[in-house]
Design a protein around this motif. Sequence first.
Motif, PDB file in Angstrom:
ATOM      1  N   ALA A 143       0.832  -1.207   0.000  1.00 13.76           N
ATOM      2  CA  ALA A 143       0.000   0.000   0.000  1.00 13.76           C
ATOM      3  C   ALA A 143       0.866   1.257   0.000  1.00 13.76           C
ATOM      4  O   ALA A 143       0.565   2.225  -0.715  1.00 13.76           O
ATOM      5  CB  ALA A 143      -0.935   0.002   1.213  1.00 13.76           C
ATOM      6  N   VAL A 144       1.949   1.245   0.769  1.00 12.32           N
ATOM      7  CA  VAL A 144       2.859   2.393   0.798  1.00 12.32           C
ATOM      8  C   VAL A 144       3.522   2.571  -0.558  1.00 12.32           C
ATOM      9  O   VAL A 144       3.620   3.693  -1.075  1.00 12.32           O
ATOM     10  CB  VAL A 144       3.915   2.234   1.921  1.00 12.32           C
ATOM     11  CG1 VAL A 144       5.008   3.287   1.795  1.00 12.32           C
ATOM     12  CG2 VAL A 144       3.255   2.308   3.290  1.00 12.32           C
ATOM     13  N   CYS A 145       3.961   1.471  -1.141  1.00 11.69           N
ATOM     14  CA  CYS A 145       4.618   1.533  -2.455  1.00 11.69           C
ATOM     15  C   CYS A 145       3.673   2.119  -3.508  1.00 11.69           C
ATOM     16  O   CYS A 145       4.063   2.998  -4.281  1.00 11.69           O
ATOM     17  CB  CYS A 145       5.069   0.131  -2.865  1.00 11.69           C
ATOM     18  SG  CYS A 145       5.927   0.060  -4.449  1.00 11.69           S
ATOM     19  N   GLU A 146       2.426   1.657  -3.500  1.00 16.69           N
ATOM     20  CA  GLU A 146       1.457   2.176  -4.469  1.00 16.69           C
ATOM     21  C   GLU A 146       1.105   3.639  -4.195  1.00 16.69           C
ATOM     22  O   GLU A 146       0.939   4.425  -5.129  1.00 16.69           O
ATOM     23  CB  GLU A 146       0.210   1.302  -4.488  1.00 16.69           C
ATOM     24  CG  GLU A 146       0.469  -0.046  -5.143  1.00 16.69           C
ATOM     25  CD  GLU A 146      -0.787  -0.838  -5.433  1.00 16.69           C
ATOM     26  OE1 GLU A 146      -1.891  -0.288  -5.281  1.00 16.69           O
ATOM     27  OE2 GLU A 146      -0.649  -2.006  -5.830  1.00 16.69           O
ATOM     28  N   ALA A 147       1.018   4.012  -2.940  1.00 20.52           N
ATOM     29  CA  ALA A 147       0.735   5.411  -2.602  1.00 20.52           C
ATOM     30  C   ALA A 147       1.891   6.313  -3.014  1.00 20.52           C
ATOM     31  O   ALA A 147       1.675   7.435  -3.483  1.00 20.52           O
ATOM     32  CB  ALA A 147       0.456   5.546  -1.110  1.00 20.52           C
ATOM     33  N   GLU A 148       3.122   5.827  -2.856  1.00 25.95           N
ATOM     34  CA  GLU A 148       4.287   6.600  -3.297  1.00 25.95           C
ATOM     35  C   GLU A 148       4.271   6.780  -4.812  1.00 25.95           C
ATOM     36  O   GLU A 148       4.556   7.860  -5.328  1.00 25.95           O
ATOM     37  CB  GLU A 148       5.584   5.921  -2.861  1.00 25.95           C
ATOM     38  CG  GLU A 148       5.876   6.061  -1.394  1.00 25.95           C
ATOM     39  CD  GLU A 148       7.087   5.269  -0.933  1.00 25.95           C
ATOM     40  OE1 GLU A 148       7.542   4.357  -1.675  1.00 25.95           O
ATOM     41  OE2 GLU A 148       7.573   5.551   0.169  1.00 25.95           O
ATOM     42  N   ALA A 149       3.929   5.711  -5.524  1.00 25.19           N
ATOM     43  CA  ALA A 149       3.852   5.791  -6.989  1.00 25.19           C
ATOM     44  C   ALA A 149       2.792   6.800  -7.409  1.00 25.19           C
ATOM     45  O   ALA A 149       3.017   7.618  -8.311  1.00 25.19           O
ATOM     46  CB  ALA A 149       3.543   4.417  -7.577  1.00 25.19           C
ATOM     47  N   LYS A 150       1.648   6.752  -6.728  1.00 19.84           N
ATOM     48  CA  LYS A 150       0.574   7.688  -7.073  1.00 19.84           C
ATOM     49  C   LYS A 150       0.983   9.126  -6.756  1.00 19.84           C
ATOM     50  O   LYS A 150       0.731  10.037  -7.553  1.00 19.84           O
ATOM     51  CB  LYS A 150      -0.708   7.330  -6.315  1.00 19.84           C
ATOM     52  CG  LYS A 150      -1.873   8.197  -6.692  1.00 19.84           C
ATOM     53  CD  LYS A 150      -3.158   7.756  -6.034  1.00 19.84           C
ATOM     54  CE  LYS A 150      -4.292   8.661  -6.503  1.00 19.84           C
ATOM     55  NZ  LYS A 150      -5.556   8.326  -5.888  1.00 19.84           N
ATOM     56  N   ALA A 151       1.623   9.339  -5.609  1.00 12.50           N
ATOM     57  CA  ALA A 151       2.064  10.689  -5.240  1.00 12.50           C
ATOM     58  C   ALA A 151       3.080  11.230  -6.244  1.00 12.50           C
ATOM     59  O   ALA A 151       3.026  12.407  -6.614  1.00 12.50           O
ATOM     60  CB  ALA A 151       2.654  10.683  -3.834  1.00 12.50           C
ATOM     61  N   GLN A 152       3.989  10.362  -6.706  1.00  7.54           N
ATOM     62  CA  GLN A 152       4.964  10.794  -7.706  1.00  7.54           C
ATOM     63  C   GLN A 152       4.270  11.150  -9.023  1.00  7.54           C
ATOM     64  O   GLN A 152       4.648  12.117  -9.690  1.00  7.54           O
ATOM     65  CB  GLN A 152       6.007   9.703  -7.951  1.00  7.54           C
ATOM     66  CG  GLN A 152       6.972   9.544  -6.809  1.00  7.54           C
ATOM     67  CD  GLN A 152       7.926   8.378  -7.003  1.00  7.54           C
ATOM     68  OE1 GLN A 152       7.741   7.547  -7.900  1.00  7.54           O
ATOM     69  NE2 GLN A 152       8.940   8.315  -6.166  1.00  7.54           N
ATOM     70  N   ARG A 153       3.277  10.375  -9.393  1.00  7.36           N
ATOM     71  CA  ARG A 153       2.557  10.673 -10.631  1.00  7.36           C
ATOM     72  C   ARG A 153       1.787  11.991 -10.511  1.00  7.36           C
ATOM     73  O   ARG A 153       1.788  12.808 -11.433  1.00  7.36           O
ATOM     74  CB  ARG A 153       1.582   9.565 -10.998  1.00  7.36           C
ATOM     75  CG  ARG A 153       0.872   9.916 -12.297  1.00  7.36           C
ATOM     76  CD  ARG A 153       0.015   8.849 -12.818  1.00  7.36           C
ATOM     77  NE  ARG A 153      -0.520   9.280 -14.117  1.00  7.36           N
ATOM     78  CZ  ARG A 153      -1.302   8.557 -14.833  1.00  7.36           C
ATOM     79  NH1 ARG A 153      -1.639   7.359 -14.440  1.00  7.36           N
ATOM     80  NH2 ARG A 153      -1.758   9.005 -15.976  1.00  7.36           N
ATOM     81  N   VAL A 154       1.115  12.187  -9.388  1.00  6.20           N
ATOM     82  CA  VAL A 154       0.383  13.440  -9.184  1.00  6.20           C
ATOM     83  C   VAL A 154       1.347  14.615  -9.275  1.00  6.20           C
ATOM     84  O   VAL A 154       1.058  15.620  -9.932  1.00  6.20           O
ATOM     85  CB  VAL A 154      -0.367  13.432  -7.827  1.00  6.20           C
ATOM     86  CG1 VAL A 154      -0.868  14.815  -7.469  1.00  6.20           C
ATOM     87  CG2 VAL A 154      -1.515  12.433  -7.871  1.00  6.20           C
ATOM     88  N   ARG A 155       2.510  14.491  -8.623  1.00  2.42           N
ATOM     89  CA  ARG A 155       3.503  15.572  -8.669  1.00  2.42           C
ATOM     90  C   ARG A 155       3.924  15.864 -10.111  1.00  2.42           C
ATOM     91  O   ARG A 155       3.933  17.006 -10.549  1.00  2.42           O
ATOM     92  CB  ARG A 155       4.727  15.228  -7.828  1.00  2.42           C
ATOM     93  CG  ARG A 155       5.842  16.277  -7.914  1.00  2.42           C
ATOM     94  CD  ARG A 155       7.001  15.951  -7.005  1.00  2.42           C
ATOM     95  NE  ARG A 155       6.647  16.046  -5.609  1.00  2.42           N
ATOM     96  CZ  ARG A 155       6.575  17.195  -4.934  1.00  2.42           C
ATOM     97  NH1 ARG A 155       6.838  18.318  -5.537  1.00  2.42           N
ATOM     98  NH2 ARG A 155       6.250  17.200  -3.663  1.00  2.42           N
ATOM     99  N   ALA A 156       4.261  14.829 -10.854  1.00  2.78           N
ATOM    100  CA  ALA A 156       4.707  15.019 -12.243  1.00  2.78           C
ATOM    101  C   ALA A 156       3.601  15.613 -13.108  1.00  2.78           C
ATOM    102  O   ALA A 156       3.844  16.546 -13.883  1.00  2.78           O
ATOM    103  CB  ALA A 156       5.189  13.697 -12.828  1.00  2.78           C
TER     104      ALA A 156
END
Length: 182
Positions: free
Chosen positions: A59-72
Amino acid sequence: MKILIAILFGAAGVLGASQSLAAATPAAKAAYHQARDAAAAEYALARARCKSLAGNPNAVCEAEAKAQRVRADEEATAFYKNTLKAYTTSRLRIASATFELDKVKCAALAGNERDVCVKQAKATLIAAHADAKADKKAIEARANARDDKRDADYAVAKERCDAFSGVQKDNCVSAAKAQFSQ
């Protein structure tokens, strides 16, 4: 991801140099779509890496991926639109994505530690939102002050032109308008 950020900052310089008409150019639109496509590809790779994990680490890994995508995505959108509203909206959405990531990280904790973690995440979100809104207001206030000063300087220059008459006065007023963009 670091390469994408470097590309985005490079694009920001190009977009900033071309000012407000940047969004209308085909090159800016292509750079915007390229950045968004790169963010989507990076997100897909990050989520694929998360598949090997289970439970909260997943869940943390997926949330990090989503946060990075939102940032980009948000940085690309802000650079493309190149407006104060777009930059502020971008900052708010990035802060919200970071908050969601922090909440997922807090889920691994228990008891008071978890409560403190969630409160800290919420406090960080509120601070980020407040900073973004305050920065927007400060920029708008500086712009309004600059406009007021320019208008006052124009009024002084125009008043000086009243000492002349005829063509000389018309030339003076024209020069004042040109100088102060009236």
